[in-house]
Scaffold this motif. Structure first.
Motif, short mmCIF file in Angstrom:
data_model
loop_
_atom_site.label_atom_id
_atom_site.label_comp_id
_atom_site.label_asym_id
_atom_site.label_seq_id
_atom_site.Cartn_x
_atom_site.Cartn_y
_atom_site.Cartn_z
N LYS A 15 6.07 0.02 4.98
CA LYS A 15 5.98 -0.02 3.52
C LYS A 15 6.84 -1.12 2.92
O LYS A 15 6.62 -1.52 1.78
CB LYS A 15 6.41 1.34 2.94
CG LYS A 15 5.49 2.50 3.35
CD LYS A 15 4.05 2.25 2.96
CE LYS A 15 3.13 3.37 3.41
NZ LYS A 15 1.71 3.11 3.08
N ALA A 16 7.80 -1.63 3.68
CA ALA A 16 8.64 -2.72 3.19
C ALA A 16 7.97 -4.08 3.33
O ALA A 16 8.41 -5.06 2.73
CB ALA A 16 9.98 -2.72 3.93
N ASP A 17 6.92 -4.14 4.12
CA ASP A 17 6.21 -5.41 4.37
C ASP A 17 4.95 -5.45 3.50
O ASP A 17 4.06 -4.61 3.66
CB ASP A 17 5.82 -5.49 5.85
CG ASP A 17 5.21 -6.85 6.21
OD1 ASP A 17 4.80 -7.59 5.30
OD2 ASP A 17 5.15 -7.16 7.42
N PRO A 18 4.85 -6.42 2.58
CA PRO A 18 3.66 -6.52 1.72
C PRO A 18 2.35 -6.61 2.50
O PRO A 18 1.30 -6.23 1.99
CB PRO A 18 3.91 -7.80 0.92
CG PRO A 18 5.39 -8.00 0.96
CD PRO A 18 5.83 -7.48 2.29
N LEU A 19 2.41 -7.09 3.74
CA LEU A 19 1.20 -7.26 4.53
C LEU A 19 0.69 -5.93 5.12
O LEU A 19 -0.48 -5.81 5.48
CB LEU A 19 1.44 -8.26 5.66
CG LEU A 19 1.81 -9.68 5.22
CD1 LEU A 19 2.16 -10.53 6.44
CD2 LEU A 19 0.68 -10.31 4.43
N THR A 20 1.57 -4.95 5.25
CA THR A 20 1.18 -3.67 5.85
C THR A 20 1.40 -2.47 4.92
O THR A 20 1.03 -1.36 5.27
CB THR A 20 1.97 -3.42 7.15
OG1 THR A 20 3.39 -3.45 6.86
CG2 THR A 20 1.66 -4.48 8.20
N MET A 21 1.95 -2.69 3.75
CA MET A 21 2.36 -1.58 2.89
C MET A 21 1.20 -0.71 2.42
O MET A 21 1.37 0.46 2.10
CB MET A 21 3.14 -2.12 1.68
CG MET A 21 2.33 -3.00 0.75
SD MET A 21 3.33 -3.71 -0.60
CE MET A 21 3.87 -2.21 -1.44
N ASN A 22 -0.01 -1.28 2.37
CA ASN A 22 -1.14 -0.52 1.84
C ASN A 22 -1.96 0.21 2.91
O ASN A 22 -2.96 0.86 2.59
CB ASN A 22 -2.06 -1.45 1.04
CG ASN A 22 -1.40 -1.95 -0.23
OD1 ASN A 22 -0.70 -1.19 -0.89
ND2 ASN A 22 -1.60 -3.20 -0.55
N VAL A 23 -1.55 0.08 4.18
CA VAL A 23 -2.27 0.80 5.24
C VAL A 23 -1.86 2.29 5.18
O VAL A 23 -0.68 2.60 5.29
CB VAL A 23 -1.94 0.22 6.63
CG1 VAL A 23 -2.67 1.01 7.71
CG2 VAL A 23 -2.29 -1.25 6.70
N PRO A 24 -2.82 3.21 5.02
CA PRO A 24 -2.47 4.64 4.94
C PRO A 24 -1.88 5.14 6.25
O PRO A 24 -2.32 4.75 7.34
CB PRO A 24 -3.82 5.31 4.66
CG PRO A 24 -4.72 4.23 4.17
CD PRO A 24 -4.26 2.97 4.83
N VAL A 25 -0.88 6.00 6.14
CA VAL A 25 -0.21 6.58 7.31
C VAL A 25 -0.26 8.10 7.22
O VAL A 25 0.16 8.68 6.22
CB VAL A 25 1.25 6.11 7.40
CG1 VAL A 25 1.95 6.81 8.57
CG2 VAL A 25 1.35 4.60 7.55
N ILE A 26 -0.80 8.72 8.27
CA ILE A 26 -0.77 10.18 8.39
C ILE A 26 0.22 10.54 9.49
O ILE A 26 0.10 10.05 10.62
CB ILE A 26 -2.16 10.74 8.73
CG1 ILE A 26 -3.14 10.48 7.58
CG2 ILE A 26 -2.07 12.24 9.00
CD1 ILE A 26 -4.55 10.98 7.85
#
Length: 375
Positions: free
Chosen positions: A72-83
């Motif tokens: 979530k701290a990385d703008p490149l990966t922050m929007n990938v949903p995590v379950i």
């Protein structure tokens, strides 16, 4: 379910990685990772992004909590949903995970039907959210076919509402029947307020069609609240309740983004009448979405407003939504009868609800009951 969706499963247990992969591989493209470190290494630079990540909480090295903080701290990966996948049953741990940005929780050991169903719901949400990103193009397409200004505006409104209904309805707690009851009761309260009570002058000038269309958007922010909280079978604890309260702000953001996109279209920039109608529609939508949980005595949320400082349309929605919540079954309680719901509304007059509007609504109780029974 589609093989086009890419799922990453991260777990330091060889057994759970094997079980998860065997369940998912027939339906999705699946890659597994034994640690958070390996996942972050593969995602470095925003490459190879998946549609969704299943992430174990308890792992050697980076824990699931540590890993999601990095994501979530990385703008490149922050929007990938995590379950999160977890054997933990502590509500505080779940609330902490949600505060870090988790989309949902699944308890291990997980069953194949439950895992596939949960993934199906969240992947559908991703598709609907992409529709939001394309809403400007959809509205522009509608506007390009306009012949009559009034008809054009109505078409655009209906297109937006269709998007909103599809987006909201994917949540199992928000159904079309619920939205129909809200719209029916709001119409009744609005029409009555034009002829009795202290708000006649203000309400008489309202665009009733815009008000009723916008009323269906009041809970659109719930799409950002994890299923595990929205559908929880017991009452929320304080930490979970704080997360749930965020749906007002999420809804405000969604509607504000939509408003900006719509009103920047050339058609609206060049047409002052249509732009004014659009501003009216979004004014109602924003007020009801953001403020419908404010209370007359100032103890509500998100801004603890009180009395007539709360927008009038939001005070109306508070009563209508409050009544519908009472007569609707919840995971943790049975539905109240219409009679009991009206009595509860009366006890909240001047506390939760505007006193004058409460009197008007209670005076309509027979008509309200008909709406409740017919929908």
């Amino acid at each position: 379910m589609s093989k086009n969706h890419k799922i990453y499963l991260v777990d330091d247990s060889d057994t759970y990685r094997a079980i998860g992969e065997s369940i998912l591989k027939e339906h999705y493209t699946v890659l597994t990772f034994p640690s958070g470190e390996k996942l972050l290494e593969v995602l470095q630079g925003g490459k190879n992004l998946p549609d969704l990540i299943l992430l174990d909480v308890e792992m050697d090295g980076l824990s699931g909590f540590d890993t999601i903080e990095e994501l979530k701290a990385d703008p490149l990966t922050m929007n990938v949903p995590v379950i999160f996948l977890t054997g933990l049953s502590n509500p505080e741990d779940e609330a902490y995970g949600f505060s870090l940005g988790a989309t949902d929780y699944l308890t291990k050991p997980f069953s194949a039907p439950r895992l596939l169903k949960r993934l199906s719901v969240h992947l559908r949400m991703l598709v609907l959210e992409k529709d939001l990103a394309n809403v400007e193009q959809k509205a522009e397409s509608v506007a390009g076919e306009i012949i009559d200004e009034t008809r054009d505006l109505n078409m655009i409104r209906e297109a937006m509402m269709q998007w909103a209904l599809e987006l909201v309805e994917f949540r199992r707690d928000v159904t079309r029947k619920h939205l129909d009851r809200i719209k029916g009761c709001m119409k009744m309260l609005y029409e009555a307020a034009k002829y009795e009570g202290p708000y006649i002058d203000e309400v008489t000038d309202w665009d009733g069609d815009a008000l009723l269309l916008a009323s269906s958007l009041h809970d659109v922010g719930k799409i950002k609240i994890p299923d595990a909280l929205v559908l929880k079978k017991t009452r929320l604890n304080d930490a979970e309740r704080e997360i749930m309260h965020g749906h007002c702000e999420f809804g405000r953001q969604l509607i504000e983004n939509l408003r900006e996109r719509i009103e920047q279209l050339p058609y609206f920039q060049d047409n002052s009448v249509a732009l004014e109608h659009s501003k009216t529609f979004f004014k109602f939508a924003l007020a009801m979405t953001y403020y419908h949980h404010e209370k007359w005595d100032g103890t509500g949320y998100p801004d603890s407003l009180n009395g007539q400082i709360i927008p009038l349309e939001a005070r109306m929605m508070a009563i209508v939504d409050g009544y519908d919540a009472l007569v609707s079954k919840r995971e943790y309680r049975a539905a109240h009868s219409h009679k009991d719901a009206i009595e509860i509304i009366k006890t909240r007059k001047g506390v939760h609800y505007d006193p004058a509007l409460t009197d008007i609504f209670v005076g309509l109780e027979k008509d309200v009951e008909k709406i409740n029974q017919s929908v």
